[in-house]
Motif scaffolding. Structure first.
Motif, PDB file in Angstrom:
ATOM      1  N   LYS A 180       0.833  -1.200   0.000  1.00  0.00           N
ATOM      2  CA  LYS A 180       0.000   0.000   0.000  1.00  0.00           C
ATOM      3  C   LYS A 180       0.873   1.259   0.000  1.00  0.00           C
ATOM      4  O   LYS A 180       0.609   2.216  -0.735  1.00  0.00           O
ATOM      5  CB  LYS A 180      -0.909  -0.001   1.225  1.00  0.00           C
ATOM      6  N   PHE A 181       1.936   1.238   0.836  1.00  0.00           N
ATOM      7  CA  PHE A 181       2.828   2.398   0.952  1.00  0.00           C
ATOM      8  C   PHE A 181       3.434   2.755  -0.401  1.00  0.00           C
ATOM      9  O   PHE A 181       3.395   3.909  -0.834  1.00  0.00           O
ATOM     10  CB  PHE A 181       3.925   2.089   1.971  1.00  0.00           C
ATOM     11  N   PHE A 182       3.964   1.763  -1.092  1.00  0.00           N
ATOM     12  CA  PHE A 182       4.604   2.037  -2.387  1.00  0.00           C
ATOM     13  C   PHE A 182       3.580   2.394  -3.473  1.00  0.00           C
ATOM     14  O   PHE A 182       3.904   3.096  -4.429  1.00  0.00           O
ATOM     15  CB  PHE A 182       5.454   0.849  -2.823  1.00  0.00           C
ATOM     16  N   SER A 183       2.344   1.942  -3.300  1.00  0.00           N
ATOM     17  CA  SER A 183       1.323   2.266  -4.306  1.00  0.00           C
ATOM     18  C   SER A 183       0.896   3.731  -4.237  1.00  0.00           C
ATOM     19  O   SER A 183       0.422   4.284  -5.234  1.00  0.00           O
ATOM     20  CB  SER A 183       0.095   1.369  -4.119  1.00  0.00           C
ATOM     21  N   VAL A 184       1.072   4.359  -3.061  1.00  0.00           N
ATOM     22  CA  VAL A 184       0.657   5.765  -2.910  1.00  0.00           C
ATOM     23  C   VAL A 184       1.849   6.711  -2.768  1.00  0.00           C
ATOM     24  O   VAL A 184       1.670   7.929  -2.715  1.00  0.00           O
ATOM     25  CB  VAL A 184      -0.278   5.937  -1.693  1.00  0.00           C
ATOM     26  N   LEU A 185       3.055   6.160  -2.715  1.00  0.00           N
ATOM     27  CA  LEU A 185       4.243   6.984  -2.483  1.00  0.00           C
ATOM     28  C   LEU A 185       4.657   7.752  -3.735  1.00  0.00           C
ATOM     29  O   LEU A 185       4.908   7.153  -4.779  1.00  0.00           O
ATOM     30  CB  LEU A 185       5.406   6.099  -2.009  1.00  0.00           C
ATOM     31  N   GLU A 186       4.706   9.058  -3.591  1.00  0.00           N
ATOM     32  CA  GLU A 186       5.247   9.918  -4.642  1.00  0.00           C
ATOM     33  C   GLU A 186       6.132  10.954  -3.976  1.00  0.00           C
ATOM     34  O   GLU A 186       5.643  11.845  -3.295  1.00  0.00           O
ATOM     35  CB  GLU A 186       4.107  10.609  -5.417  1.00  0.00           C
ATOM     36  N   HIS A 187       7.433  10.828  -4.175  1.00  0.00           N
ATOM     37  CA  HIS A 187       8.344  11.767  -3.516  1.00  0.00           C
ATOM     38  C   HIS A 187       9.701  11.740  -4.215  1.00  0.00           C
ATOM     39  O   HIS A 187      10.115  10.708  -4.760  1.00  0.00           O
ATOM     40  CB  HIS A 187       8.515  11.407  -2.031  1.00  0.00           C
ATOM     41  N   ARG A 188      10.358  12.868  -4.161  1.00  0.00           N
ATOM     42  CA  ARG A 188      11.694  12.984  -4.748  1.00  0.00           C
ATOM     43  C   ARG A 188      12.660  11.954  -4.151  1.00  0.00           C
ATOM     44  O   ARG A 188      13.543  11.439  -4.832  1.00  0.00           O
ATOM     45  CB  ARG A 188      12.229  14.407  -4.519  1.00  0.00           C
ATOM     46  N   GLN A 189      12.494  11.657  -2.862  1.00  0.00           N
ATOM     47  CA  GLN A 189      13.398  10.736  -2.176  1.00  0.00           C
ATOM     48  C   GLN A 189      12.808   9.322  -2.076  1.00  0.00           C
ATOM     49  O   GLN A 189      13.095   8.598  -1.117  1.00  0.00           O
ATOM     50  CB  GLN A 189      13.715  11.262  -0.759  1.00  0.00           C
ATOM     51  N   LYS A 190      12.034   8.911  -3.055  1.00  0.00           N
ATOM     52  CA  LYS A 190      11.455   7.571  -3.022  1.00  0.00           C
ATOM     53  C   LYS A 190      12.522   6.502  -2.813  1.00  0.00           C
ATOM     54  O   LYS A 190      12.307   5.502  -2.130  1.00  0.00           O
ATOM     55  CB  LYS A 190      10.699   7.309  -4.329  1.00  0.00           C
ATOM     56  N   ILE A 191      13.703   6.716  -3.388  1.00  0.00           N
ATOM     57  CA  ILE A 191      14.767   5.712  -3.306  1.00  0.00           C
ATOM     58  C   ILE A 191      15.168   5.423  -1.864  1.00  0.00           C
ATOM     59  O   ILE A 191      15.593   4.312  -1.530  1.00  0.00           O
ATOM     60  CB  ILE A 191      16.009   6.172  -4.126  1.00  0.00           C
ATOM     61  N   LEU A 192      15.016   6.420  -0.986  1.00  0.00           N
ATOM     62  CA  LEU A 192      15.336   6.225   0.431  1.00  0.00           C
ATOM     63  C   LEU A 192      14.496   5.099   1.019  1.00  0.00           C
ATOM     64  O   LEU A 192      15.003   4.222   1.734  1.00  0.00           O
ATOM     65  CB  LEU A 192      15.094   7.523   1.195  1.00  0.00           C
ATOM     66  N   PHE A 193      13.210   5.091   0.706  1.00  0.00           N
ATOM     67  CA  PHE A 193      12.298   4.099   1.259  1.00  0.00           C
ATOM     68  C   PHE A 193      12.450   2.744   0.558  1.00  0.00           C
ATOM     69  O   PHE A 193      12.272   1.695   1.177  1.00  0.00           O
ATOM     70  CB  PHE A 193      10.864   4.618   1.157  1.00  0.00           C
ATOM     71  N   VAL A 194      12.806   2.792  -0.711  1.00  0.00           N
ATOM     72  CA  VAL A 194      13.088   1.545  -1.438  1.00  0.00           C
ATOM     73  C   VAL A 194      14.285   0.840  -0.797  1.00  0.00           C
ATOM     74  O   VAL A 194      14.247  -0.363  -0.519  1.00  0.00           O
ATOM     75  CB  VAL A 194      13.374   1.836  -2.928  1.00  0.00           C
ATOM     76  N   LEU A 195      15.348   1.594  -0.524  1.00  0.00           N
ATOM     77  CA  LEU A 195      16.542   1.010   0.089  1.00  0.00           C
ATOM     78  C   LEU A 195      16.260   0.527   1.504  1.00  0.00           C
ATOM     79  O   LEU A 195      16.729  -0.545   1.916  1.00  0.00           O
ATOM     80  CB  LEU A 195      17.683   2.046   0.111  1.00  0.00           C
ATOM     81  N   ALA A 196      15.493   1.306   2.260  1.00  0.00           N
ATOM     82  CA  ALA A 196      15.211   0.940   3.647  1.00  0.00           C
ATOM     83  C   ALA A 196      14.504  -0.401   3.738  1.00  0.00           C
ATOM     84  O   ALA A 196      14.874  -1.264   4.543  1.00  0.00           O
ATOM     85  CB  ALA A 196      14.373   2.032   4.314  1.00  0.00           C
ATOM     86  N   ILE A 197      13.493  -0.601   2.905  1.00  0.00           N
ATOM     87  CA  ILE A 197      12.688  -1.822   2.995  1.00  0.00           C
ATOM     88  C   ILE A 197      13.319  -2.992   2.242  1.00  0.00           C
ATOM     89  O   ILE A 197      13.209  -4.146   2.660  1.00  0.00           O
ATOM     90  CB  ILE A 197      11.265  -1.545   2.479  1.00  0.00           C
TER      91      ILE A 197
END
Length: 368
Positions: A180-197
């Protein structure tokens, strides 16, 4: 040379003693015991003489606990710079205001209990209280070893007066919540959350990651730099086990390439781009502000309408997803950079409910 040997517990120890005259012409003896080696004792005696001549010598019988523990911490060699700064913060905020003015040789059980109570009254986390308690205890053990005090007051504490051990609360998102988080995530720093998870990297490791640390061909990330509070970008990581290489998926590689294209465009748009080769940075190339990071994360939670967890819990989310999928704990340990598998098992054993069942079924198949 005023160095003398004496017996302690069947082993030879040393002490120094020399006479001086105070400002009134009165003679006094400066003496210190507890040295295991003659060379160590000679060095300490020479330093004591220099201190006396400079007027900075402190009589152990008149030394306050603040003077002792500050000097002890400044000269402690077996800790990292980050740990030293953290401990100095504990001294300033929690220890010195409560027992700093008490003479070292007069600190007793009641003072230690008062220190513990003051931290509980501040509602500090159990883990923080335990760390401060252990810091002061270690300082007293050193004082006892050098015979600056006759007894360590910590040895006289009742069991109930010691901070309890408690595991830090671990929260994490489920697989459905991550999707759900990635389906609604729109942000310049999206890569931060991709790497974290996807990698379980620590916040400082991600914010210190450089493009040169990524091997796109072999799909590997090398962890060797970190962004730390007060210290900024620092070569090195939390533990020796933190120096590691992480294999990443084709999806993460794809997201990194998209992010790199964005960074290239930002460089062209800024006349004074402060290039640190950082993967995750501000639009002008400077490191992300750690002081505002919690507010940033809270805004992301609010914007995406997700159930609140701490940013650090994304690391736990990575571990949870991997373990629930049957990944061996040793692989998870290496991925997260834990110093031992014991840490991984202690922290995440409740996420592996099927291990015993799988083991029983495996044995049954083998023995049939």
């Amino acid at each position: 040379m005023p160095i003398y040997a004496y017996d302690k517990g069947g082993k030879e120890h040393y002490y120094y003693a020399f006479e001086v005259k105070d400002q009134n012409g009165k003679r006094k003896t400066i003496k210190k015991r507890g040295f295991k080696g003659k060379t160590e004792c000679k060095k300490a005696e020479a330093e004591a003489r220099v201190s006396w001549e400079k007027g900075s010598y402190i009589d152990p019988s008149k030394m306050t606990f603040e003077e002792y523990i500050t000097n002890w911490l400044d000269n402690k060699q077996d800790i990292s710079r980050e740990t030293r700064e953290t401990n100095r913060g504990h001294l300033k905020n929690h220890i010195v205001p409560v027992i700093g003015s008490v003479p070292l040789q007069k600190v007793n059980v009641m003072h230690i209990e008062k220190l513990t109570k003051s931290m509980k009254d501040k509602k500090l986390a159990d883990g923080t209280i335990k760390k401060v308690f252990n810091l002061v205890n270690t300082a007293f053990r050193s004082a006892e070893k050098r015979e600056l005090i006759s007894k360590n007051p910590f040895n006289l504490l009742d069991k109930g007066s010691k901070p309890r051990d408690s595991k830090a609360k671990i929260d994490y998102w489920t697989l459905e919540e991550v999707r759900k988080f990635f389906s609604v995530l729109e942000h310049r720093q999206k890569i931060l959350f991709v790497l974290a998870i996807h990698t379980g990297m620590r916040r400082g490791e991600m914010l210190g990651l450089r493009w040169k640390d990524i091997n796109f061909e072999n799909r590997q990330i090398r962890i060797s730099q970190s962004l730390k509070p007060r210290q900024g970008l620092t070569e090195g990581v939390k533990t020796d086990a933190g120096y590691r290489s992480i294999t990443i998926s084709p999806f993460v590689i794809s997201e990194l390439k998209k992010h790199r294209n964005m960074i290239v465009q930002e460089k062209l748009a800024h006349d004074e781009y402060d290039d640190h080769d950082l993967v995750i940075c501000q639009e002008n190339g400077k490191p992300v502000s750690l002081g505002n990071f919690t507010k940033f994360w809270n805004r992301m939670i609010e914007k995406t309408e997700m159930r609140y967890i701490r940013f650090h819990d994304l690391r736990h989310t990575c571990a949870s997803l991997l373990l629930s999928a049957g990944t061996h704990p040793k692989i998870v340990q290496e991925l997260l950079g834990h110093s031992s598998i014991k840490i991984t098992l202690d922290r995440y054993s409740h996420m592996m409910p099927n291990l015993q069942e799988n083991a029983a079924m495996t044995l049954e198949k083998m023995l049939k």
